[in-house]
Design an enzyme around this catalytic site. Structure first.
Site, PDB file in Angstrom:
ATOM      1  CB  SER A 259       0.806   4.999  -2.135  1.00 25.47           C
ATOM      2  OG  SER A 259       1.636   3.893  -2.279  1.00 25.47           O
ATOM      3  CD1 TRP A 350       7.177  -0.284  -3.810  1.00 26.13           C
ATOM      4  CD2 TRP A 350       8.676  -1.793  -4.496  1.00 26.13           C
ATOM      5  NE1 TRP A 350       6.584  -1.512  -3.724  1.00 26.13           N
ATOM      6  CE2 TRP A 350       7.489  -2.467  -4.135  1.00 26.13           C
ATOM      7  CE3 TRP A 350       9.772  -2.553  -4.960  1.00 26.13           C
ATOM      8  CZ2 TRP A 350       7.338  -3.854  -4.216  1.00 26.13           C
ATOM      9  CZ3 TRP A 350       9.620  -3.934  -5.038  1.00 26.13           C
ATOM     10  CH2 TRP A 350       8.429  -4.570  -4.672  1.00 26.13           C
ATOM     11  CG  HIS A 401       5.902   5.531  -0.881  1.00 24.82           C
ATOM     12  ND1 HIS A 401       5.561   5.638  -2.210  1.00 24.82           N
ATOM     13  CD2 HIS A 401       4.877   4.893  -0.278  1.00 24.82           C
ATOM     14  CE1 HIS A 401       4.386   5.072  -2.391  1.00 24.82           C
ATOM     15  NE2 HIS A 401       3.942   4.620  -1.243  1.00 24.82           N
TER      16      HIS A 401
HETATM   17  C1  GTR Z   1       3.323  -0.778  -1.398  1.00 29.86           C
HETATM   18  C2  GTR Z   1       2.906  -1.244  -2.740  1.00 29.86           C
HETATM   19  C3  GTR Z   1       2.788  -0.089  -3.685  1.00 29.86           C
HETATM   20  C4  GTR Z   1       2.141   1.125  -3.071  1.00 29.86           C
HETATM   21  C5  GTR Z   1       2.333   1.245  -1.577  1.00 29.86           C
HETATM   22  C6  GTR Z   1       1.331   2.102  -0.831  1.00 29.86           C
HETATM   23  O1  GTR Z   1       3.517  -1.793  -0.507  1.00 29.86           O
HETATM   24  O2  GTR Z   1       3.852  -2.157  -3.195  1.00 29.86           O
HETATM   25  O3  GTR Z   1       2.155  -0.495  -4.874  1.00 29.86           O
HETATM   26  O4  GTR Z   1       0.811   1.236  -3.411  1.00 29.86           O
HETATM   27  O5  GTR Z   1       2.300   0.041  -0.940  1.00 29.86           O
HETATM   28  O6  GTR Z   1       0.139   2.084  -1.101  1.00 29.86           O
HETATM   29  O7  GTR Z   1       1.790   2.755   0.114  1.00 29.86           O
END
Ligand code: GTR
Length: 420
Positions: A259, A350, A401
């Site tokens: 991420s 996302w 995620h």
């Molecule tokens: C989210 C963000 C992403 C991603 C994520 C993370 O809120 O929108 O760009 O990086 O966090 O780091 O888990």
């Protein structure tokens, strides 16, 4: 209430639907990417030598100037102190070390590297990555020091008022399958990213950035680094340490991140050629994904939510993706000819899985200049079908995620091929 009456699959469909609803339903497909093999002044690039001489430096400088901010060139003296070493952890399979890397003589600035190395009587290849929850969160091993730093997580037993407690031990172990990594003959080095700069919009001066301020400077200039740049710098300093550790095969260090820390791993790998292999796990916008698709997270959304991640110049591209002088296939191309792996997750719209795939695919143009093979074609593979038997790998994991065992298994298999 709702979750009580829907079960199993129905629940996951509902979750997938909810996350898709947060994204724009249809990606922009009319975009024009900045050409990889043409300099800004119109010089066509035909060879790897030309790429390295003309185009690579120009793209690297643009990511510095417009996206992540420039990393200071100043070298600072480091010193390393081994805080603890245990030669027989994980049932004797590994050695655990904790090394403090000091960035200043007064020992005010430092980061702690947690290192697990397989007991194999030869220098081990190592995966290096920053973590979100503190070193103690990656494994239940009670010998790991609990971080005393500030955390984004604020409430609950594991992080109370933004500080970690005993209850945080092992809470992120699902992202860090240490036993599996060791069993496969690799080491793991990890650092809490908050050792470098707290992940909060008003905390730049609570990190290491002030070490580089000049003449009364109080914050980075608009083209100087944001937090991702600072975190990436920390990965290079960890590499400085790894090069001194005889138990590490420093020519075989893979930099990995999930991420926001996947964005960081890509930027670290782009800048520092000592990283032999670069892995982006669900890095999304500002990481692997093509920003011109405007699908899922966008420049405006990311700059609003996390104004401290990128440099201030990046804000000029809010709602102006098509004017950004670079796109993110070029970030991946900066890693060539070193192997790179991009992974996405099916419910992580996302982060735009298709945009992540396309970046990795387009970057193949540069690998080709080196006689290397990239991804097979412009169509992303279905879930659970890793692709890429050359220098670029990709998979789409089923699920949300996160960085899971399945992801690591693909990285380990790929590393077996490209690092050994
Ligand atoms: C989210 C963000 C992403 C991603 C994520 C993370 O809120 O929108 O760009 O990086 O966090 O780091 O888990």
């Amino acid at each position: 209430m709702l979750s009580k009456i829907i079960t199993g699959t129905a629940l996951s469909i509902a979750v997938a639907f909810a996350s898709a609803a947060q994204t724009k339903e249809i990606p922009d497909t009319s975009y024009q990417l900045p050409p990889l093999l043409m300099t800004r002044s119109g010089k066509a690039i035909h060879t790897a030598a030309d790429w390295e001489k003309w185009r690579r430096p120009e793209i690297l400088a643009m990511f510095g100037q417009y996206v992540y901010g420039k990393t200071p060139a100043k070298k600072i003296p480091l010193h390393f102190v081994t805080i603890s070493i245990n030669p027989a952890v994980l049932n004797g399979a590994a050695t655990r070390k904790q090394v403090r890397v000091y960035f200043s003589k007064d020992e005010k600035y430092y980061m702690d590297i947690l290192l697990y190395l397989p007991n194999i009587n030869k220098p081990a290849p190592v995966f290096l990555g920053l973590n979100f929850g503190g070193n103690q969160a990656i494994h239940a091993d009670t010998g790991i020091l609990i971080s005393k730093r500030w955390f984004r997580y604020g409430e609950g037993a594991a992080y109370t008022d933004h500080y970690a407690t005993e209850a945080s031990r092992g809470t992120q172990s699902a992202d860090w399958p240490v036993e599996e990594i060791i069993k496969r003959g690799y080491g793991l080095a990890t650092i809490y990213y908050g050792d470098l700069q707290p992940d909060s919009s008003n905390s730049v001066n609570a990190g290491i950035a002030p070490l580089f301020y000049k003449n009364g400077q109080t914050k980075p200039a608009p083209g100087e680094w944001g937090a991702i740049g600072v975190w990436a710098w920390g990965l290079s300093r960890a590499m400085d340490y790894l090069e001194t550790d005889p138990a590490v095969d420093a020519k075989k260090v893979a930099v990995i991140g999930h991420s926001r820390l996947g964005k960081t791993a890509l930027w670290a790998g782009a800048q520092d050629k000592r990283f032999a292999f670069v892995i982006s796990n669900d890095s999304g916008e500002g990481g692997a994904a093509i920003t011109r698709r405007k699908y899922g997270e966008t420049i405006t959304k990311i700059n609003k939510a996390f104004p401290h991640w990128f440099c201030d110049n990046y804000k000029a591209y809010n709602d102006r993706e098509d004017e950004l002088p670079v796109d993110f296939h070029e970030l991946i191309a900066l890693i060539a000819p070193r192997p790179v792996y991009v992974a996405s997750a099916s419910e992580d719209q996302w982060a735009d899985p298709t945009g992540e795939y396309l970046s990795a695919w387009h970057a193949g143009e540069v690998y080709k200049l080196y006689g290397l093979t990239g991804l097979p074609g412009p169509v992303p593979p279905p879930v659970s079908r890793p692709v890429g038997n050359g220098s670029i790998g990709y998979h789409l994991r089923e699920g949300g995620h996160a960085m899971r065992l399945y992801d690591w298994q693909q990285y380990l298999d790929f590393a077996d091929r490209v690092l050994r």
